[in-house]
Design a protein around this motif. Structure first.
Motif, PDB file in Angstrom:
ATOM      1  N   HIS A  29      35.399  28.796  23.273  1.00  0.00           N
ATOM      2  CA  HIS A  29      36.258  28.618  22.095  1.00  0.00           C
ATOM      3  C   HIS A  29      37.616  29.276  22.318  1.00  0.00           C
ATOM      4  CE1 HIS A  29      37.707  28.509  17.987  1.00  0.00           C
ATOM      5  NE2 HIS A  29      37.872  29.816  18.053  1.00  0.00           N
ATOM      6  N   PHE A  30      37.613  30.532  22.759  1.00  0.00           N
ATOM      7  CA  PHE A  30      38.872  31.243  22.981  1.00  0.00           C
ATOM      8  C   PHE A  30      39.704  30.583  24.073  1.00  0.00           C
ATOM      9  CE2 PHE A  30      36.551  34.925  21.055  1.00  0.00           C
ATOM     10  CZ  PHE A  30      37.352  35.024  19.940  1.00  0.00           C
ATOM     11  N   LEU A  31      39.062  30.128  25.139  1.00  0.00           N
ATOM     12  CA  LEU A  31      39.800  29.440  26.199  1.00  0.00           C
ATOM     13  C   LEU A  31      40.429  28.155  25.679  1.00  0.00           C
ATOM     14  CD1 LEU A  31      37.483  29.906  29.293  1.00  0.00           C
ATOM     15  CD2 LEU A  31      39.797  30.795  29.020  1.00  0.00           C
ATOM     16  N   ASN A  32      39.693  27.410  24.872  1.00  0.00           N
ATOM     17  CA  ASN A  32      40.208  26.141  24.373  1.00  0.00           C
ATOM     18  C   ASN A  32      41.346  26.285  23.380  1.00  0.00           C
ATOM     19  OD1 ASN A  32      38.808  23.937  25.728  1.00  0.00           O
ATOM     20  ND2 ASN A  32      36.979  24.888  24.912  1.00  0.00           N
ATOM     21  N   ILE A  33      41.462  27.419  22.708  1.00  0.00           N
ATOM     22  CA  ILE A  33      42.598  27.604  21.793  1.00  0.00           C
ATOM     23  C   ILE A  33      43.744  28.372  22.452  1.00  0.00           C
ATOM     24  CG2 ILE A  33      41.183  27.459  19.709  1.00  0.00           C
ATOM     25  CD1 ILE A  33      41.418  30.538  19.475  1.00  0.00           C
ATOM     26  N   SER A  34      43.558  28.746  23.721  1.00  0.00           N
ATOM     27  CA  SER A  34      44.586  29.472  24.465  1.00  0.00           C
ATOM     28  C   SER A  34      45.542  28.501  25.142  1.00  0.00           C
ATOM     29  CB  SER A  34      43.939  30.360  25.536  1.00  0.00           C
ATOM     30  OG  SER A  34      43.110  31.314  24.945  1.00  0.00           O
ATOM     31  N   ASP A  35      46.729  28.998  25.451  1.00  0.00           N
ATOM     32  CA  ASP A  35      47.697  28.196  26.187  1.00  0.00           C
ATOM     33  C   ASP A  35      47.510  28.317  27.695  1.00  0.00           C
ATOM     34  OD1 ASP A  35      49.052  27.248  23.889  1.00  0.00           O
ATOM     35  OD2 ASP A  35      50.110  29.150  23.742  1.00  0.00           O
ATOM     36  N   LEU A  36      47.167  29.508  28.156  1.00  0.00           N
ATOM     37  CA  LEU A  36      46.993  29.732  29.580  1.00  0.00           C
ATOM     38  C   LEU A  36      46.203  31.012  29.813  1.00  0.00           C
ATOM     39  CD1 LEU A  36      49.963  31.350  31.366  1.00  0.00           C
ATOM     40  CD2 LEU A  36      50.089  30.975  28.938  1.00  0.00           C
ATOM     41  N   LEU A  37      45.793  31.210  31.066  1.00  0.00           N
ATOM     42  CA  LEU A  37      45.118  32.424  31.485  1.00  0.00           C
ATOM     43  C   LEU A  37      46.048  33.186  32.407  1.00  0.00           C
ATOM     44  CD1 LEU A  37      42.416  34.133  31.767  1.00  0.00           C
ATOM     45  CD2 LEU A  37      42.115  32.877  33.909  1.00  0.00           C
ATOM     46  N   ILE A  38      46.261  34.451  32.104  1.00  0.00           N
ATOM     47  CA  ILE A  38      47.027  35.324  32.988  1.00  0.00           C
ATOM     48  C   ILE A  38      46.031  36.262  33.649  1.00  0.00           C
ATOM     49  CG2 ILE A  38      48.781  37.118  33.131  1.00  0.00           C
ATOM     50  CD1 ILE A  38      50.089  35.798  30.671  1.00  0.00           C
ATOM     51  N   MET A  39      46.011  36.242  34.967  1.00  0.00           N
ATOM     52  CA  MET A  39      45.046  37.036  35.716  1.00  0.00           C
ATOM     53  C   MET A  39      45.799  37.858  36.756  1.00  0.00           C
ATOM     54  SD  MET A  39      41.695  35.550  37.501  1.00  0.00           S
ATOM     55  CE  MET A  39      40.462  36.589  38.185  1.00  0.00           C
ATOM     56  N   GLU A  40      46.030  39.119  36.432  1.00  0.00           N
ATOM     57  CA  GLU A  40      46.831  39.961  37.323  1.00  0.00           C
ATOM     58  C   GLU A  40      45.969  40.910  38.145  1.00  0.00           C
ATOM     59  OE1 GLU A  40      50.963  42.494  37.287  1.00  0.00           O
ATOM     60  OE2 GLU A  40      49.963  42.157  35.401  1.00  0.00           O
ATOM     61  N   SER A  41      44.826  40.439  38.564  1.00  0.00           N
ATOM     62  CA  SER A  41      43.939  41.258  39.387  1.00  0.00           C
ATOM     63  C   SER A  41      44.543  41.498  40.762  1.00  0.00           C
ATOM     64  CB  SER A  41      42.590  40.555  39.570  1.00  0.00           C
ATOM     65  OG  SER A  41      41.946  40.370  38.341  1.00  0.00           O
ATOM     66  N   LEU A  42      44.280  42.676  41.296  1.00  0.00           N
ATOM     67  CA  LEU A  42      44.677  42.966  42.674  1.00  0.00           C
ATOM     68  C   LEU A  42      43.588  42.530  43.643  1.00  0.00           C
ATOM     69  CD1 LEU A  42      46.267  46.484  42.161  1.00  0.00           C
ATOM     70  CD2 LEU A  42      47.420  44.273  42.349  1.00  0.00           C
ATOM     71  N   THR A  43      42.336  42.644  43.216  1.00  0.00           N
ATOM     72  CA  THR A  43      41.200  42.155  43.999  1.00  0.00           C
ATOM     73  C   THR A  43      40.211  41.509  43.038  1.00  0.00           C
ATOM     74  OG1 THR A  43      39.983  44.236  43.820  1.00  0.00           O
ATOM     75  CG2 THR A  43      41.414  43.970  45.741  1.00  0.00           C
ATOM     76  N   GLU A  44      39.441  40.604  43.557  1.00  0.00           N
ATOM     77  CA  GLU A  44      38.476  39.887  42.719  1.00  0.00           C
ATOM     78  C   GLU A  44      37.372  39.383  43.628  1.00  0.00           C
ATOM     79  OE1 GLU A  44      37.456  38.675  38.906  1.00  0.00           O
ATOM     80  OE2 GLU A  44      39.405  39.529  39.342  1.00  0.00           O
ATOM     81  N   GLY A  45      36.139  39.583  43.243  1.00  0.00           N
ATOM     82  CA  GLY A  45      35.028  39.056  44.031  1.00  0.00           C
ATOM     83  C   GLY A  45      35.018  37.542  43.954  1.00  0.00           C
ATOM     84  N   PHE A  46      34.680  37.019  42.807  1.00  0.00           N
ATOM     85  CA  PHE A  46      34.765  35.586  42.527  1.00  0.00           C
ATOM     86  C   PHE A  46      35.401  35.452  41.150  1.00  0.00           C
ATOM     87  CE2 PHE A  46      33.288  31.547  40.815  1.00  0.00           C
ATOM     88  CZ  PHE A  46      33.661  30.694  41.841  1.00  0.00           C
ATOM     89  N   PRO A  47      36.524  34.774  41.047  1.00  0.00           N
ATOM     90  CA  PRO A  47      37.277  34.722  39.786  1.00  0.00           C
ATOM     91  C   PRO A  47      36.667  33.758  38.760  1.00  0.00           C
ATOM     92  CG  PRO A  47      38.419  33.471  41.463  1.00  0.00           C
ATOM     93  CD  PRO A  47      37.226  34.112  42.135  1.00  0.00           C
ATOM     94  N   THR A  48      35.541  34.159  38.179  1.00  0.00           N
ATOM     95  CA  THR A  48      34.832  33.317  37.207  1.00  0.00           C
ATOM     96  C   THR A  48      35.727  32.913  36.048  1.00  0.00           C
ATOM     97  OG1 THR A  48      32.757  34.394  37.786  1.00  0.00           O
ATOM     98  CG2 THR A  48      32.802  33.191  35.714  1.00  0.00           C
ATOM     99  N   SER A  49      36.515  33.853  35.531  1.00  0.00           N
ATOM    100  CA  SER A  49      37.375  33.519  34.388  1.00  0.00           C
ATOM    101  C   SER A  49      38.399  32.451  34.757  1.00  0.00           C
ATOM    102  CB  SER A  49      38.060  34.769  33.837  1.00  0.00           C
ATOM    103  OG  SER A  49      38.816  35.409  34.844  1.00  0.00           O
ATOM    104  N   MET A  50      38.862  32.455  36.002  1.00  0.00           N
ATOM    105  CA  MET A  50      39.805  31.427  36.449  1.00  0.00           C
ATOM    106  C   MET A  50      39.117  30.065  36.501  1.00  0.00           C
ATOM    107  SD  MET A  50      42.098  31.194  39.955  1.00  0.00           S
ATOM    108  CE  MET A  50      42.255  32.952  40.001  1.00  0.00           C
ATOM    109  N   VAL A  51      37.914  30.025  37.011  1.00  0.00           N
ATOM    110  CA  VAL A  51      37.143  28.777  37.075  1.00  0.00           C
ATOM    111  C   VAL A  51      36.927  28.235  35.663  1.00  0.00           C
ATOM    112  CG1 VAL A  51      34.925  27.759  37.698  1.00  0.00           C
ATOM    113  CG2 VAL A  51      36.018  29.388  39.242  1.00  0.00           C
TER     114      VAL A  51
END
Length: 96
Positions: A29-51
């Motif tokens: 729900h939150f993703l669908n009402i959002s305009d975009l995702l900002i992901m400023e991680s320096l490291t990430e195992g698997f970026p689930t939120s990006m997927v």
């Protein structure tokens, strides 16, 4: 210092709202009402939120974390930007 202390002023002025743990349905729900995702991680195992964001058709502004170069096409569904550069993040977040 924890996140609530770090963002104390922004939370009091309601510029940031910490939602806590959410179910998968609430996240979609939150993703669908959002305009975009900002992901400023320096490291990430698997970026689930990006997927999840890309799966919901959202643009992503991210650093070059694990897998980003395979999911984000600069200018089409987002941008991969240099880490620790807030001006570039702000500029690319407008998605002009």
């Amino acid at each position: 210092m924890n996140i609530k202390e770090y963002f104390k002023d922004e939370i009091q002025n309601k510029r940031i709202i910490l939602l806590g743990r959410k179910s998968q349905i609430e996240i979609s729900h939150f993703l669908n009402i959002s305009d975009l995702l900002i992901m400023e991680s320096l490291t990430e195992g698997f970026p689930t939120s990006m997927v999840e964001a890309i799966g919901c058709g959202k643009n992503v502004v991210t650093t070059n974390v694990s897998g980003a170069k395979y999911m984000v096409v600069n200018g089409k569904n987002g941008y991969i930007v240099k880490a620790r550069d807030p001006q570039v993040f702000a500029k690319k977040s407008s998605m002009d």
